[in-house]
Design an enzyme around this catalytic site. Structure first.
Site, PDB file in Angstrom:
ATOM      1  N   ARG A 172      -6.002   6.865  -0.472  1.00 17.18           N
ATOM      2  CA  ARG A 172      -5.045   7.532  -1.362  1.00 17.18           C
ATOM      3  C   ARG A 172      -5.671   7.909  -2.705  1.00 17.18           C
ATOM      4  NH1 ARG A 172      -1.419   3.284   0.438  1.00 17.18           N
ATOM      5  NH2 ARG A 172      -1.657   2.232  -1.565  1.00 17.18           N
ATOM      6  N   ARG A 176     -12.844  14.095  -7.167  1.00 21.22           N
ATOM      7  CA  ARG A 176     -12.878  15.541  -7.334  1.00 21.22           C
ATOM      8  C   ARG A 176     -14.168  15.950  -8.028  1.00 21.22           C
ATOM      9  NH1 ARG A 176      -6.764  15.597  -9.704  1.00 21.22           N
ATOM     10  NH2 ARG A 176      -5.696  15.186  -7.734  1.00 21.22           N
ATOM     11  N   ARG A 248       3.820  -7.547  -2.966  1.00 21.77           N
ATOM     12  CA  ARG A 248       3.467  -7.775  -4.362  1.00 21.77           C
ATOM     13  C   ARG A 248       4.663  -7.355  -5.212  1.00 21.77           C
ATOM     14  NH1 ARG A 248      -0.555 -11.026  -5.473  1.00 21.77           N
ATOM     15  NH2 ARG A 248      -1.186  -9.885  -7.356  1.00 21.77           N
ATOM     16  N   ARG A 278      -1.926  -2.092 -15.900  1.00 19.47           N
ATOM     17  CA  ARG A 278      -1.781  -0.813 -16.596  1.00 19.47           C
ATOM     18  C   ARG A 278      -0.713  -0.950 -17.670  1.00 19.47           C
ATOM     19  NH1 ARG A 278       1.264   3.304 -12.286  1.00 19.47           N
ATOM     20  NH2 ARG A 278       3.080   2.002 -11.873  1.00 19.47           N
ATOM     21  N   GLU A 299       2.029  -4.072 -17.226  1.00 24.99           N
ATOM     22  CA  GLU A 299       2.338  -4.511 -15.867  1.00 24.99           C
ATOM     23  C   GLU A 299       1.415  -5.640 -15.423  1.00 24.99           C
ATOM     24  OE1 GLU A 299       2.546  -1.482 -12.917  1.00 24.99           O
ATOM     25  OE2 GLU A 299       3.820  -0.165 -14.138  1.00 24.99           O
ATOM     26  N   TYR A 347       4.616   1.691   2.101  1.00 23.81           N
ATOM     27  CA  TYR A 347       4.610   2.228   0.744  1.00 23.81           C
ATOM     28  C   TYR A 347       4.986   3.705   0.823  1.00 23.81           C
ATOM     29  CZ  TYR A 347       3.232   3.674  -3.886  1.00 23.81           C
ATOM     30  OH  TYR A 347       3.255   4.190  -5.154  1.00 23.81           O
ATOM     31  N   ASP A 349       6.324   7.207  -1.431  1.00 24.32           N
ATOM     32  CA  ASP A 349       6.690   7.907  -2.645  1.00 24.32           C
ATOM     33  C   ASP A 349       8.103   8.471  -2.505  1.00 24.32           C
ATOM     34  OD1 ASP A 349       4.347   7.503  -4.123  1.00 24.32           O
ATOM     35  OD2 ASP A 349       3.334   9.172  -3.129  1.00 24.32           O
TER      36      ASP A 349
END
Length: 383
Positions: A172, A176, A248, A278, A299, A347, A349
């Site tokens: 994921r 680039r 988690r 983060r 977090e 998971y 989105d």
């Protein structure tokens, strides 16, 4: 029309409820929380007026035009590009890894072609079949990038060694070879002007829908409904008879102040010596607004206990074996369809959740027309 029960008032449950309500079904929606929208819940901070993502940052992105048009029925989406930064080794880098990140880390001025060749030379070509997260990272980007951005962060995020996690997790995270620092590659991206909870409230605003907040739904209640769509934890539906699936969870350390703390919505902290993974500064998720004060969420990731809010399914080998047993139980259950992140232990989105919810509603209606039983799952949870 017979009554339908939907367990969970997040995007999955609310979308299904709305689709069936528009077809004339009476729908009862249940949620144990005092609010709708699940982990996407947003609310205005009473002190500062900042729109806070209560369970952590959510940026809507999709290349599915049907889903994009669907959510825009319920609120205006404001332009927003997710540009994530990372603290590592005393420097700030751009994520996902791009040409700027590579040039900065290695103190180079590579062209795209030179960077691609250089990273290929960094990769560990002896790893021909990566089986773990660590294998995948070393085979993909080599030792230095792995140690700088992935090793410490992964240990904090998952509480496990990268050598214990499946290689699929790293797929994921793109690399680039240009200066594109848009975290997502989706065609559409934005944040709703009035927040995600506002959208879900409007989705559920239909004469045929009744919402029951702060209300649990027991398995025995299923007999009172023609069908149940369940978006809670699949293992909880069966009373954890096969053991608990592993998740988690996140703890948020809330920091208040004035001005601009970090100049960006999200900054990852890759060094293992920093306890949080983060920091999100919520005022930056609504750049069309102005606020003197600021609110930060630091977090902290840890193993989900019985009373915690589950966030990320771990899906290690023992979890997949346990999940298979729950899948078998679900397929033998009458009158229940398992949906969403928790119902399928994947998971997901937001845009995937909505797309699958639309499909679940369609398949239910098709089954009703055909006089057959709706499927227990619209997507194979182990796919």
């Amino acid at each position: 029309m017979q009554k339908i029960a939907v367990v969970g008032a997040g995007f999955s449950g609310s979308t299904i409820a709305r689709e069936l309500a528009e077809r004339g079904y009476e729908v009862d929606v249940f949620d144990t929380r005092a609010h709708v929208a699940g982990n996407c819940h947003t609310e205005r901070d009473a002190q500062s007026g900042i729109m806070v993502h209560v369970y952590g940052p959510h940026i809507f992105h999709t290349s599915n035009e049907r889903v994009w048009e669907y959510v825009r029925r319920f609120d205006r989406f404001m332009p927003f590009i997710n540009r994530v930064k990372a603290h590592a080794n005393g420097q700030v880098f751009s994520l996902p890894i791009n040409l700027m990140t590579i040039n900065q880390l290695f103190n180079k001025q590579f062209s795209p072609a030179e960077a691609r060749e250089f990273i290929a030379g960094q990769a560990d070509h002896s790893i021909t079949e990566p089986r773990t997260f660590e294998d995948q990272a070393l085979a993909f980007v080599g030792q230095k990038i792995y140690e700088t951005f992935f090793r410490g962060y992964t240990r904090k995020q998952w509480g496990l060694e990268p050598s214990e996690l499946p290689a699929s997790i790293l797929k994921r995270l793109p690399v680039r070879f240009n200066y594109d620092d848009n975290y997502y590659g989706s065609k559409f991206q934005g944040i709703p002007e009035h927040g995600y909870t506002y959208i879900v409230e409007r989705i559920l605003d239909h004469a045929n829908i009744r919402v029951h907040l702060s209300t649990s739904f027991a398995r025995a209640q299923a007999q009172d409904y023609a069908h149940v769509f369940y978006s809670g934890p699949i293992d909880a539906w069966f009373g954890h008879s096969e053991g608990r699936l592993s998740y988690r969870t996140l703890d948020f350390e809330v920091v208040r102040g004035t001005g601009d703390y970090q100049g960006n919505p999200v900054i990852n902290y890759c060094d293992e010596s920093v306890p949080w993974t983060r920091v999100a500064e919520h005022k930056h998720f609504t750049p069309w607004e102005e606020h003197e004060e600021t609110i930060l969420f630091r977090e902290h990731s840890r193993l989900c206990e019985e009373q915690d809010t589950p966030y990320y399914p771990i899906r290690l080998v023992h979890d997949k074996a346990r999940l298979q047993r729950y899948i078998d139980l679900a397929k033998s259950e009458q009158g229940v369809t398992f949906v969403g992140r928790l119902g399928t232990y994947r998971y997901l989105d937001m845009h995937i959740t909505i797309a699958e919810a639309l499909t679940a509603a369609e398949r239910f209606l098709e089954a009703q027309d055909a006089g057959t039983a709706p499927p227990a799952f619209c997507v194979d949870p182990l796919a």
